[in-house]
Design a protein around this motif. Structure first.
Motif, PDB file in Angstrom:
ATOM      1  N   THR A   6      50.462  75.445  85.761  1.00 47.07           N
ATOM      2  CA  THR A   6      49.316  74.802  85.143  1.00 47.07           C
ATOM      3  C   THR A   6      49.351  73.313  85.454  1.00 47.07           C
ATOM      4  N   GLU A   7      48.261  72.650  85.135  1.00 50.59           N
ATOM      5  CA  GLU A   7      48.191  71.212  85.343  1.00 50.59           C
ATOM      6  C   GLU A   7      49.230  70.499  84.473  1.00 50.59           C
ATOM      7  N   VAL A   8      49.756  69.414  84.988  1.00 45.82           N
ATOM      8  CA  VAL A   8      50.695  68.590  84.230  1.00 45.82           C
ATOM      9  C   VAL A   8      49.881  67.614  83.400  1.00 45.82           C
ATOM     10  N   SER A   9      50.138  67.583  82.107  1.00 44.84           N
ATOM     11  CA  SER A   9      49.401  66.671  81.232  1.00 44.84           C
ATOM     12  C   SER A   9      50.261  65.453  80.913  1.00 44.84           C
ATOM     13  N   ALA A  10      49.599  64.412  80.469  1.00 44.39           N
ATOM     14  CA  ALA A  10      50.319  63.206  80.058  1.00 44.39           C
ATOM     15  C   ALA A  10      51.270  63.520  78.906  1.00 44.39           C
ATOM     16  N   GLU A  11      50.839  64.395  78.018  1.00 48.42           N
ATOM     17  CA  GLU A  11      51.695  64.785  76.893  1.00 48.42           C
ATOM     18  C   GLU A  11      52.975  65.461  77.386  1.00 48.42           C
ATOM     19  N   ASP A  12      52.859  66.300  78.407  1.00 50.44           N
ATOM     20  CA  ASP A  12      54.036  66.962  78.978  1.00 50.44           C
ATOM     21  C   ASP A  12      55.040  65.934  79.488  1.00 50.44           C
TER      22      ASP A  12
ATOM     23  N   ALA B  11      58.753  65.211  78.057  1.00 51.04           N
ATOM     24  CA  ALA B  11      59.879  65.434  78.971  1.00 51.04           C
ATOM     25  C   ALA B  11      60.737  64.178  79.088  1.00 51.04           C
ATOM     26  N   ALA B  12      60.114  63.019  78.912  1.00 50.15           N
ATOM     27  CA  ALA B  12      60.850  61.760  78.975  1.00 50.15           C
ATOM     28  C   ALA B  12      61.571  61.453  77.664  1.00 50.15           C
ATOM     29  N   GLY B  13      61.335  62.280  76.645  1.00 49.16           N
ATOM     30  CA  GLY B  13      61.992  62.075  75.364  1.00 49.16           C
ATOM     31  C   GLY B  13      61.348  60.986  74.532  1.00 49.16           C
ATOM     32  N   ARG B  14      60.084  60.696  74.836  1.00 52.17           N
ATOM     33  CA  ARG B  14      59.365  59.650  74.108  1.00 52.17           C
ATOM     34  C   ARG B  14      58.418  60.260  73.086  1.00 52.17           C
ATOM     35  N   ASP B  15      58.007  59.421  72.138  1.00 53.64           N
ATOM     36  CA  ASP B  15      56.991  59.833  71.163  1.00 53.64           C
ATOM     37  C   ASP B  15      55.620  59.758  71.811  1.00 53.64           C
TER      38      ASP B  15
END
Length: 68
Positions: A28-34, A38-42
């Motif tokens: 699927t498309e990669v979203s900004a939320e993903d 994945a970076a461990g950020r809020d």
């Protein structure tokens, strides 16, 4: 080994997950939320903007680079 039978990976006595069972994306498309998660950020407006810029620069690989 079939991915539909994950218990088969446990029967070998090898504690490592085989590569064919590891997936960074589901096609699927990669979203900004993903990317943010994945970076461990809020998930904040600032982090979402960072993730959008990262996706624009790197494409779907932006997520793959963050995951082990």
């Amino acid at each position: 080994m079939s991915t539909s039978q994950p218990e088969a990976s446990r029967s070998t006595g090898n504690p490592c997950t085989p590569d064919e069972l590891l997936h960074a994306r589901t096609g699927t498309e990669v979203s900004a939320e993903d990317v943010v998660l994945a970076a461990g950020r809020d998930i904040t407006p600032r982090n979402l903007e960072w993730a959008k810029r990262k996706i624009e620069a790197e494409g779907p690989a932006a997520l793959d680079k963050l995951l082990p």
